[in-house]
Structure formats: structure tokens, C-alpha cells
Design a protein around this motif. Structure first.
Motif, short mmCIF file in Angstrom:
data_model
loop_
_atom_site.label_atom_id
_atom_site.label_comp_id
_atom_site.label_asym_id
_atom_site.label_seq_id
_atom_site.Cartn_x
_atom_site.Cartn_y
_atom_site.Cartn_z
N TYR A 26 0.82 -1.22 0.00
CA TYR A 26 0.00 0.00 0.00
C TYR A 26 0.86 1.27 0.00
O TYR A 26 0.60 2.21 -0.77
N ALA A 27 1.89 1.29 0.85
CA ALA A 27 2.70 2.50 1.00
C ALA A 27 3.46 2.83 -0.28
O ALA A 27 3.45 3.99 -0.74
N ILE A 28 4.12 1.83 -0.86
CA ILE A 28 4.86 2.07 -2.11
C ILE A 28 3.91 2.46 -3.23
O ILE A 28 4.19 3.35 -4.04
N ALA A 29 2.75 1.80 -3.30
CA ALA A 29 1.76 2.12 -4.34
C ALA A 29 1.30 3.58 -4.22
O ALA A 29 1.18 4.28 -5.24
N GLN A 30 1.05 4.04 -3.01
CA GLN A 30 0.65 5.44 -2.81
C GLN A 30 1.71 6.39 -3.33
O GLN A 30 1.41 7.37 -4.02
N VAL A 31 2.97 6.12 -2.99
CA VAL A 31 4.06 6.98 -3.42
C VAL A 31 4.16 7.03 -4.95
O VAL A 31 4.26 8.10 -5.55
N LEU A 32 4.11 5.87 -5.58
CA LEU A 32 4.21 5.82 -7.04
C LEU A 32 3.05 6.54 -7.70
O LEU A 32 3.23 7.26 -8.69
N ASP A 33 1.86 6.35 -7.16
CA ASP A 33 0.68 6.98 -7.74
C ASP A 33 0.74 8.50 -7.59
O ASP A 33 0.42 9.23 -8.53
N GLU A 34 1.18 8.96 -6.42
CA GLU A 34 1.29 10.41 -6.21
C GLU A 34 2.39 11.02 -7.07
O GLU A 34 2.34 12.21 -7.39
N ALA A 35 3.37 10.20 -7.45
CA ALA A 35 4.43 10.66 -8.36
C ALA A 35 4.00 10.59 -9.82
O ALA A 35 4.80 10.86 -10.72
N GLU A 36 2.76 10.20 -10.07
CA GLU A 36 2.13 10.17 -11.39
C GLU A 36 2.76 9.11 -12.32
O GLU A 36 2.91 9.33 -13.53
N VAL A 37 3.09 7.96 -11.74
CA VAL A 37 3.43 6.80 -12.57
C VAL A 37 2.16 6.36 -13.29
O VAL A 37 1.08 6.34 -12.71
N ASP A 38 2.28 6.02 -14.57
CA ASP A 38 1.10 5.71 -15.38
C ASP A 38 0.55 4.31 -15.14
O ASP A 38 -0.65 4.09 -15.06
N LEU A 39 1.47 3.34 -15.05
CA LEU A 39 1.08 1.94 -14.93
C LEU A 39 1.87 1.32 -13.79
O LEU A 39 3.09 1.43 -13.75
N ILE A 40 1.17 0.70 -12.85
CA ILE A 40 1.82 0.03 -11.73
C ILE A 40 1.61 -1.47 -11.89
O ILE A 40 0.47 -1.94 -11.96
N LEU A 41 2.72 -2.19 -11.95
CA LEU A 41 2.68 -3.63 -12.12
C LEU A 41 2.97 -4.32 -10.79
O LEU A 41 4.01 -4.09 -10.18
N VAL A 42 2.03 -5.14 -10.36
CA VAL A 42 2.29 -6.02 -9.22
C VAL A 42 2.95 -7.26 -9.81
O VAL A 42 2.29 -8.22 -10.19
N GLY A 43 4.26 -7.18 -9.96
CA GLY A 43 5.00 -8.21 -10.66
C GLY A 43 5.38 -9.37 -9.76
O GLY A 43 5.60 -9.19 -8.55
#
Length: 258
Positions: A26-43
Motif C-alpha cells: 500500500y505504501a509504495i503504491a501510494q508513493v508511485l501513484d502520487e508521483a504520477e506513474v502511469d502503470l503500476i505492475l504487481v509483478g
């Protein structure tokens, strides 16, 4: 506004690079999203970078669902895609539909990613997309095939390059909305990118793909050993270690808490 698969395709037409990173909580996802990453992969790379396995093979579907659910809860804008792990889709199309359906139903993510472009997987992906499950493809170096391919660059011979090119075409025709091109020659990645109507996301495939992805643990300098195509933008291992030393010193000297 949330990113969609259709928007990714439009960005390819607009020649607007697609920014992709991986997330595992959750924490890393929030940071990436707030940094405006377009696509987040749960790899399934989290098997190695986060859970300490030697390959991606041990991670289970339940574990991927657990992590993907946490990531999804931290995201408002980015498109979230979850890997289907090894042996959760290769047995049959029925198994793949069940696994992909569980991921979408139980996590909230928008799409799944499957490795490989051989005929059986192409047929499976065509069935998934036909019933409305968005799929991202992945060809070149496919880590779930580590015992056959290793971690070496793929597509170096003309025969292998032709095979990977044909796999990309077949996956596009099967309905994938995007394809990850991993650790292949940059010229081959450029040819595939120019030929396909869907975006390519490169990792170790040169800078002529429609977007790029890195494992976030590599980007942050959290992993001890990185692949040759990765890049660290900060050394968090060093920063965290120093912070812990500072905390320990204050505890030992009874300066914390004050």
C-alpha cells in the motif's frame, strides 16, 4: 482521472512515453501513484526482491492476490496490472480464466499479465480477452522460464529474433492491450514497437519502446544484486542502514525518547 488501457494506446499514437514501475504494498503504491506513474505492475518479481526467493517460481496465486489487493488500495490514478504466477494459467484455458477472474474479482486491479508467446498461451489469451479480461503480454526474457532460458538476453540470433517478433504479432492479434519486451536487443524492440498498434513496455530492451518499466526495489537501491539493465536512482539500503544506526545509538545512549 484514472488511466485506462485505451489511454495507453492513445499515448502510443501521441508518442507520449508510458511510465511503469512495480509495487508490492500500500505504501509504495501510494508513493508511485502520487508521483504520477502511469502503470503500476504487481509483478511476480516481488518473489525475489521482497520475499527473498531465488526465482519467481515459488510465489502463489494467493500471495499475488494478497499483494495486489494492498497495492490497489493505495492507487487513485495509475492503471494497476497483476502478474499471474507460474502454474496458475499454463495447465488449461479454464485454469487461466479462473485465476485471472480471481485476481480481478478479489483485488480490484484492471488487468493481468501472462508470460510467453507460444501458441498455447496465445490461444489462452485470446479466450481471456474474448470474455472481457484485459491482458498484458510479456515476451523475450520470461523469468518463469528461468530453468530453460536463464537470465540471459533473448533474440540475439536471427532465428530467435524472428520467433519473438512473430510472438509479438500473435499476442497483438489475440487482443493484449500492451506487451512487455524484456532483455532483447534494442533494434528488435524498435522493429516490434513500430509494427504493433499497441504499446510496448521495455525493460532491458533499449529506449525505443513506447514506455519503460523498472522493478522499484532496483530503482530505490534496495536490492543487493541488480540485473545489468537496471538503474538505481538512490541508495535506500545505505540511507536506511544509517537511519537504523542513528536510532540504535540514541536508544543505547538513552537519548530516545526524550
Amino acid at each position: 482521472m484514472a488511466v485506462t488501457t485505451g489511454q495507453l494506446r492513445q499515448w502510443k499514437q501521441d508518442k507520449r512515453p508510458i511510465i511503469t514501475l512495480t509495487a508490492w504494498d500500500y505504501a509504495i503504491a501510494q508513493v508511485l501513484d502520487e508521483a504520477e506513474v502511469d502503470l503500476i505492475l504487481v509483478g511476480d518479481s516481488l518473489a525475489m526482491s521482497i520475499l527473498g526467493h531465488q526465482t519467481t517460481l515459488p510465489i502463489t496465486l494467493d500471495e499475488m492476490i494478497h499483494h495486489a489487493s494492498a497495492v490497489y488500495r493505495g492507487v487513485k490514478r495509475a492503471l494497476v496490472v497483476c502478474d499471474l504466477p507460474f502454474l496458475s494459467y499454463q495447465e488449461s484455458t479454464t485454469q487461466a480464466i479462473h485465476s485471472a477472474g480471481r485476481v480481478l474479482k478479489e483485488t480490484g486491479v484492471s488487468a493481468v499479465k501472462l508470460e510467453g508467446g507460444y501458441p498455447a498461451i496465445v490461444e489462452t489469451i485470446a479466450q481471456l480477452t474474448a470474455i472481457g479480461i484485459p491482458v498484458m503480454g510479456h515476451i523475450g526474457l520470461t523469468p518463469q522460464s528461468v530453468h530453460r532460458l536463464g537470465y540471459r538476453q533473448q533474440g540475439k540470433t536471427q532465428e530467435d529474433a524472428d520467433r519473438i517478433f512473430n510472438e509479438a504479432i500473435a499476442l497483438s492479434q489475440a487482443g493484449v492491450f500492451s506487451i512487455v519486451l524484456e532483455h532483447i536487443p534494442s533494434d528488435l524492440a524498435a522493429i516490434i514497437t513500430d509494427k504493433l498498434p499497441i504499446p510496448t513496455i521495455g525493460i532491458g530492451a533499449g529506449n525505443r519502446c513506447d514506455g519503460q518499466v523498472l522493478v522499484t526495489a532496483d530503482l530505490l537501491g534496495l536490492t543487493k544484486k541488480q540485473p545489468p539493465f537496471a538503474k538505481s536512482y538512490v541508495n535506500l539500503r545505505e540511507i536506511i542502514t544509517q537511519a537504523v544506526h542513528n536510532y540504535a545509538k540514541e536508544v543505547q545512549e538513552k537519548n530516545f525518547p526524550q
